[in-house]
Scaffold this active site. Structure first.
Site, PDB file in Angstrom:
ATOM      1  N   ASP A  75       0.614  -1.410  -0.064  1.00 62.47           N
ATOM      2  CA  ASP A  75      -0.257   0.371  -0.273  1.00 62.47           C
ATOM      3  C   ASP A  75       1.177   1.358  -0.298  1.00 62.47           C
ATOM      4  O   ASP A  75       1.733   1.193  -0.857  1.00 62.47           O
ATOM      5  CB  ASP A  75      -0.686  -0.091   1.580  1.00 62.47           C
ATOM      6  CG  ASP A  75      -2.309   0.671   0.925  1.00 62.47           C
ATOM      7  OD1 ASP A  75      -1.960   1.880   0.999  1.00 62.47           O
ATOM      8  OD2 ASP A  75      -3.532  -0.275   0.901  1.00 62.47           O
TER       9      ASP A  75
ATOM     10  N   HIS B  47      -3.402   5.527   3.532  1.00 63.42           N
ATOM     11  CA  HIS B  47      -4.487   5.165   3.454  1.00 63.42           C
ATOM     12  C   HIS B  47      -3.513   3.544   3.802  1.00 63.42           C
ATOM     13  O   HIS B  47      -4.585   2.771   4.303  1.00 63.42           O
ATOM     14  CB  HIS B  47      -5.146   5.062   1.411  1.00 63.42           C
ATOM     15  CG  HIS B  47      -5.515   3.441   0.756  1.00 63.42           C
ATOM     16  ND1 HIS B  47      -4.909   2.456   0.658  1.00 63.42           N
ATOM     17  CD2 HIS B  47      -6.807   3.680   0.709  1.00 63.42           C
ATOM     18  CE1 HIS B  47      -6.311   1.580   0.364  1.00 63.42           C
ATOM     19  NE2 HIS B  47      -6.739   2.412   0.036  1.00 63.42           N
TER      20      HIS B  47
ATOM     21  N   SER C  71     -11.146  -1.375  -0.437  1.00 58.39           N
ATOM     22  CA  SER C  71     -10.017  -0.465   0.037  1.00 58.39           C
ATOM     23  C   SER C  71     -10.348  -1.621   1.525  1.00 58.39           C
ATOM     24  O   SER C  71      -9.696  -1.599   2.023  1.00 58.39           O
ATOM     25  CB  SER C  71      -9.528  -0.064   0.009  1.00 58.39           C
ATOM     26  OG  SER C  71      -8.475   0.389  -1.825  1.00 58.39           O
TER      27      SER C  71
END
Length: 718
Positions: A172, A227, A415
């Site tokens: 990520d 994220h 996600s």
């Protein structure tokens, strides 16, 4: 005079083919798609009481209720199944009472059975031990609605992830290492090779710190997403620590693989990160001391699974620890078959649900979805907790300083759904370390709660337009994961099988004779040995199929789809079924019947003669010709070239981004073996075949870090 150039993955030997001297000359020939020649392979860039187990009760204790009209004073003691029982407590006036005696569990069960047969007894049962679902004391756990939605608190009663350390890699944007709710130590690697994308001043290094995805100089309100930290927190935030939130697994080891930065990340960096995460070698990077057993990929992009992605996934799946890859389906409310890595085989593809258990309005769907998990919807507060119905996890606030930076936030997306499944798989692996992808898929699908057509479509929701198609329940895979059932099932496998397709999607052209072959992998679990009979449904008119062998006694069969007439263009969902023993398994196969692509045209192709000056290119002495004629091939001529050595490269910028990227056409003047040839003007007949770019790479001069491709663009911009 021989030099070596690296073009993509090829070493191209350069030979001198013309030695004309004198004044200015020209190089001419044709550029195009030559059927008689082969273009070089060029690659670029909520809480309840727990259900007890049958033997989870207090030995010698029985809960007993007589039928109405019988006074308990008359039954102070009794004999049942050889056990003497005394009334200890009246739990219900004139009704339920607790009796106690001296007995082991087997004797207690015998006493209960004897009492249940008496005509004056309404019911009798052991005094089961009940426990609260394991509920962490984390400060904001009450807002993590998404865990009860998948029966995770019940799963924690079976396995909370602390019995065995399972390594989960998060590929990520990296990690905010100072967040106090993050498990330590912080492990990982930064695979972003471009410092501008990395936003940390350098390229690849051993520090996976997330420096944000907002470029320097951006206004304060332009917050970075962090994220990777949010995703990692869902998988394994520090749990039951009186702080923040809980993770799905309370004991997983996290390895943070940073591959996304400002503007995203390249396939090269992501795939290198995936290789390293599972223990495969990556040039110039030390080996990963903690090869992942589970990998989370909450990332992706448009396009069916590319060969590079599928190849890397295949290699990852073949690692000794048998890692299980979990990927997000995508947030475009489209068919997941058109996204990578969601459309790849060998992964668990996860769609998203909201608080009501409906498909979230943004979630991708289709035959490629394996299961669904909570992804949330931050546009509403349907559960009335005072906050948007997103998934709550760890984050950083760039507007604050010090400890105030480390916050918790609600995000939505597939996600956020994928790490729920990755965490559940980690719990399953803690219970059964040798769990394979096939076994995990079989369990997850077999224990999931199916969605019906309306639930999968996602209505009622004001975020779903009236024009949105009505989906089938199967478009949401097997349905919403059930962590309790999955973790329980992982402890005791029964003979079974599952079907996996490679590739996981198919496309055909209406042209008669077009065909495609799909490998049907039959993953046999816990010694399942019966032949499997295969069948296919959902084919459009004009397409036929064969399956060979069928029935399949081994581990695979080949499905061949063939265009026999002219099928209607569009998207179809085929269903492959397999029956063996008393079991039936199905898998969806997305099929796209598309018009054949228009023939390529060379119009707008730049043919460039690059002047070779030692170990560099002299742009001032290089020349270019832009092809104005349409067609599969056309002549070109580059005049006024000074004497010397040139290499001839042709490039058509198909997407107009002024960068050499996959999908563009690229070619060079080479010999039959693919050796790039040196040319001296004047020369004619220098024909340049074009090919479609399919990956990433570079073209450099030997002994130099100078890349030819920027020099090519330099010439074009003069």
């Amino acid at each position: 005079m021989v030099r070596a150039y690296k073009l993509g993955i090829l070493w191209l030997a350069v030979s001198l083919v013309a030695c004309d001297g004198g004044g200015p000359g020209s190089i001419s020939g044709e550029v195009g798609f030559f059927s008689s020649s082969s273009a070089p392979s060029i690659r670029t860039s909520e809480r309840l009481f727990a259900q007890s187990q049958p033997d989870d009760f207090v030995p010698g204790e029985v809960l007993l209720k007589f039928r109405p009209g019988l006074s308990l004073q008359r039954v102070e003691s009794l004999q049942a199944g050889g056990v003497a029982l005394q009334r200890e407590e009246e739990l219900e006036p004139g009704g339920l009472a607790l009796y106690r005696g001296v007995a082991d569990k087997a004797q207690t069960q015998a006493a209960v059975a004897a009492l249940a047969r008496r005509p004056d007894v309404l019911y009798a049962q052991p005094n089961y031990i009940r426990q609260l679902f394991k509920t962490p004391n984390d400060e904001f756990y009450e807002y993590q609605w998404h865990y009860p939605a998948i029966h995770l608190p019940q799963a924690w009663e079976i396995e909370d992830g602390t019995s065995r350390t399972i390594t989960v890699a998060v590929i990520d944007s990296g990690i905010v290492s100072a967040h106090p709710d993050l498990p330590t130590p912080v492990l990982g690697y930064d695979f972003i090779s471009d410092p501008r994308i990395a936003n940390d001043g350098d390229g690849r290094d051993n520090n996976p710190e997330d420096t944000g995805n907002v470029a320097p100089g951006a206004p304060p309100e332009a917050l970075s997403g962090y994220h990777g930290t949010h995703v990692a927190g869902t998988i394994a935030a520090r749990s039951n620590n009186n702080l923040g939130v809980a993770g799905v697994s309370w004991g997983a080891r996290l390895v943070h693989v940073r591959a996304l930065g400002v503007g995203g990340g390249s396939d090269a960096d992501i795939l290198a990160g995936l290789r390293w995460a599972v223990g495969l070698s990556v040039s110039g990077v030390p080996p990963n001391p903690y090869p992942a057993q589970v990998v989370n990929l909450s990332l992706g992009g448009r396009g069916a699974c590319s060969p590079a992605w599928q190849d890397t996934i295949n290699q990852a799946n073949n690692q000794p620890q048998k890692p299980i890859l979990v990927v997000a389906a995508g947030n475009s409310a489209e068919n997941a078959a058109g996204f990578t890595p969601a459309s790849c085989s060998g992964v668990i593809t996860v769609g998203a649900t909201e608080t009501r258990g409906l498909r979230s309005y943004y979630s991708n769907y289709g035959a490629r979805i394996d299961v669904m998990a909570p992804g949330g919807d931050v546009t509403v507060d349907r559960n009335g907790d005072g906050y948007a119905d997103g998934v709550l996890s760890l984050l950083k606030d760039d507007r604050e300083t010090g400890a105030a930076q480390f916050v918790y936030a609600f995000y939505q997306g597939t996600s956020m759904a994928a790490p729920h499944v990755a965490g559940v798989v980690a719990l399953m692996k803690a219970r059964r370390p040798d769990l394979t992808l096939a076994e995990a898929l079989d369990i997850l699908k077999g224990t999931a709660a199916p969605l019906n057509s309306s639930q999968c479509t996602g209505r009622p929701s004001d975020r779903i337009p009236s024009s949105f198609p009505t989906l089938q329940g199967s478009d949401c895979g097997a349905g919403l994961v059930n962590a309790q059932a999955a973790v329980s099932a992982a402890g005791s496998l029964t003979p079974s099988f599952t079907l996996q397709l490679s590739p996981a999607t198919a496309s055909l052209s209406p042209a008669v004779g077009s065909s495609v072959e799909i490998t049907v992998n039959i993953a046999r679990i816990a010694g399942f040995a019966d032949p499997v009979s295969l069948s296919l449904s959902g084919l459009p008119a004009g397409v036929s199929h064969t399956l060979s062998p069928n029935p399949a006694s081994g581990n695979s069969s080949t499905l061949r789809l063939q265009v026999d007439s002219t099928p209607a263009q569009g998207s179809y969902t085929l269903t492959l079924s397999g029956s063996g023993g008393s079991l039936t398994r199905t898998v969806g196969l997305p099929l796209q019947v598309a018009a054949p692509p228009p023939p390529p045209s060379v119009q707008g192709t730049a043919v460039v003669a690059l002047f070779v000056a030692g170990n560099d290119i002299d742009a001032s002495r290089s020349g270019v010709s832009i092809v104005s004629q349409a067609g599969l091939r056309a002549p070109y001529s580059i005049p006024d070239l000074v004497p010397g050595d040139y290499v001839v490269i042709a490039w058509k910028d198909v997407d107009g981004d002024d960068e050499i990227t996959p999908g563009d056409y690229l070619g060079g003047y080479t010999d039959a073996s693919g050796n790039l040839l040196l040319v001296r003007p004047t020369r004619s007949g220098i024909d340049v075949p074009l090919g479609v770019l399919s990956g990433t790479g570079s073209l450099r001069l030997p002994g130099s870090e100078v890349s030819l491709l920027p020099r090519l663009r330099q010439v074009l911009r003069r």
